[in-house]
Scaffold this active site. Structure first.
Site, short mmCIF file in Angstrom:
data_model
loop_
_atom_site.label_atom_id
_atom_site.label_comp_id
_atom_site.label_asym_id
_atom_site.label_seq_id
_atom_site.Cartn_x
_atom_site.Cartn_y
_atom_site.Cartn_z
N LYS A 10 0.82 -1.21 0.00
CA LYS A 10 0.00 0.00 0.00
C LYS A 10 0.86 1.27 0.00
CE LYS A 10 -4.04 -2.11 2.26
NZ LYS A 10 -5.02 -2.00 3.38
N TYR A 40 -12.43 -1.36 -3.43
CA TYR A 40 -12.97 -1.54 -2.07
C TYR A 40 -14.49 -1.40 -2.03
CZ TYR A 40 -8.43 -1.74 0.32
OH TYR A 40 -7.19 -2.13 0.79
N ASN A 61 -1.99 0.36 6.76
CA ASN A 61 -1.50 -0.90 7.32
C ASN A 61 -0.66 -1.72 6.35
OD1 ASN A 61 -3.58 -1.72 5.74
ND2 ASN A 61 -4.76 -2.73 7.34
N HIS A 119 -2.22 -5.41 1.55
CA HIS A 119 -3.54 -6.01 1.34
C HIS A 119 -3.36 -7.48 0.99
CE1 HIS A 119 -7.61 -6.66 -0.22
NE2 HIS A 119 -7.03 -7.35 -1.18
N GLU A 164 -10.19 -9.97 -7.46
CA GLU A 164 -9.16 -8.94 -7.21
C GLU A 164 -7.99 -9.06 -8.17
OE1 GLU A 164 -10.10 -8.12 -2.48
OE2 GLU A 164 -8.24 -9.14 -3.02
P1 ADP Z 1 -8.08 -6.47 5.73
O1 ADP Z 1 -7.25 -5.56 4.84
O2 ADP Z 1 -7.28 -6.97 6.90
O3 ADP Z 1 -8.76 -7.57 4.96
P2 ADP Z 1 -10.68 -5.14 5.86
O4 ADP Z 1 -11.02 -5.89 4.60
O5 ADP Z 1 -11.61 -5.26 7.00
O6 ADP Z 1 -9.23 -5.56 6.39
O7 ADP Z 1 -10.54 -3.59 5.55
C1 ADP Z 1 -9.93 -3.15 4.34
C2 ADP Z 1 -8.98 -2.03 4.67
O8 ADP Z 1 -9.74 -0.91 5.17
C3 ADP Z 1 -7.97 -2.32 5.78
O9 ADP Z 1 -6.83 -3.04 5.35
C4 ADP Z 1 -7.61 -0.92 6.23
O10 ADP Z 1 -6.71 -0.27 5.32
C5 ADP Z 1 -8.97 -0.22 6.15
N1 ADP Z 1 -9.70 -0.30 7.42
C6 ADP Z 1 -10.28 -1.39 7.98
N2 ADP Z 1 -10.89 -1.10 9.15
C7 ADP Z 1 -10.68 0.23 9.35
C8 ADP Z 1 -11.04 1.16 10.37
N3 ADP Z 1 -11.76 0.78 11.44
N4 ADP Z 1 -10.65 2.44 10.23
C9 ADP Z 1 -9.94 2.86 9.16
N5 ADP Z 1 -9.57 2.04 8.15
C10 ADP Z 1 -9.91 0.74 8.24
MG MG Z 2 -10.23 -7.43 3.49
#
Ligand code: ADP
Ligand code: MG
Length: 140
Positions: free
Chosen positions: A10, A50, A113, A116, A127
């Site tokens: 990312k 997303y 974070n 992905h 994807e």
């Molecule tokens: P993952 O990437 O671990 O699969 P999710 O699919 O739940 O997580 O969420 C997609 C992305 O959205 C996350 O990787 C993160 O960048 C962002 N995200 C998820 N939850 C939050 C939150 N509570 N606040 C801000 N950004 C979030």
């Molecule tokens: Mg996810």
């Protein structure tokens, strides 16, 4: 079972200059990198990727984050690749991520974070084809 998954380094990780360290972890874990490219997504491209999260309160902020700079989507192949890549990434929130995971070591926040990973075979298929055509996947 050999699987493919969609990984993204990312914009936060590209900006910090840790893409190489993340790719080294991918290689050390035994994944084959079938395809990779640096792109800078538009708002529409990030929102499309997303779309499943469009009703979440963090959706607009997530799209802003994913378009703040270039990112690096990759197609990874390996045994049980979808689950193994998610284990290597660690939990979404770096505070909760296990020691030694990519998010523990490189993520800044639950949003920024670092990486992905697809969460199921169905999602991985959608994807991968969001970013790569079949011609871009090197035959093995
Ligand atoms: P993952 O990437 O671990 O699969 P999710 O699919 O739940 O997580 O969420 C997609 C992305 O959205 C996350 O990787 C993160 O960048 C962002 N995200 C998820 N939850 C939050 C939150 N509570 N606040 C801000 N950004 C979030
Ligand atoms: Mg996810």
């Amino acid at each position: 079972m050999t699987q493919r998954t969609l990984a993204i380094i990312k914009p936060d990780a590209i900006g910090k200059g840790v893409a190489g360290q993340i790719i080294a972890r991918v290689e050390n874990a035994g994944f084959k990198i079938l395809a990779a490219k640096m792109i800078h997504m538009s708002q529409a491209e990030a929102a499309g990727f997303y779309a499943v999260h469009r009703a979440r309160p963090f959706f607009q902020s997530l799209c802003d984050f994913m378009t703040q700079g270039p990112c690096l989507p990759m197609v990874l192949e390996g045994e049980n690749a979808i689950q193994r890549w998610r284990e290597l990434m660690g939990a979404t929130d770096p505070v909760k991520a296990a020691a030694g995971t990519i998010r523990k070591d490189f993520a800044s926040s639950i949003e920024a974070n670092a990486v992905h990973g697809s969460d199921s075979p169905e999602t991985a298929g959608v994807e991968i084809s969001y970013f790569f055509s079949s011609l871009e996947l090197c035959p093995r």
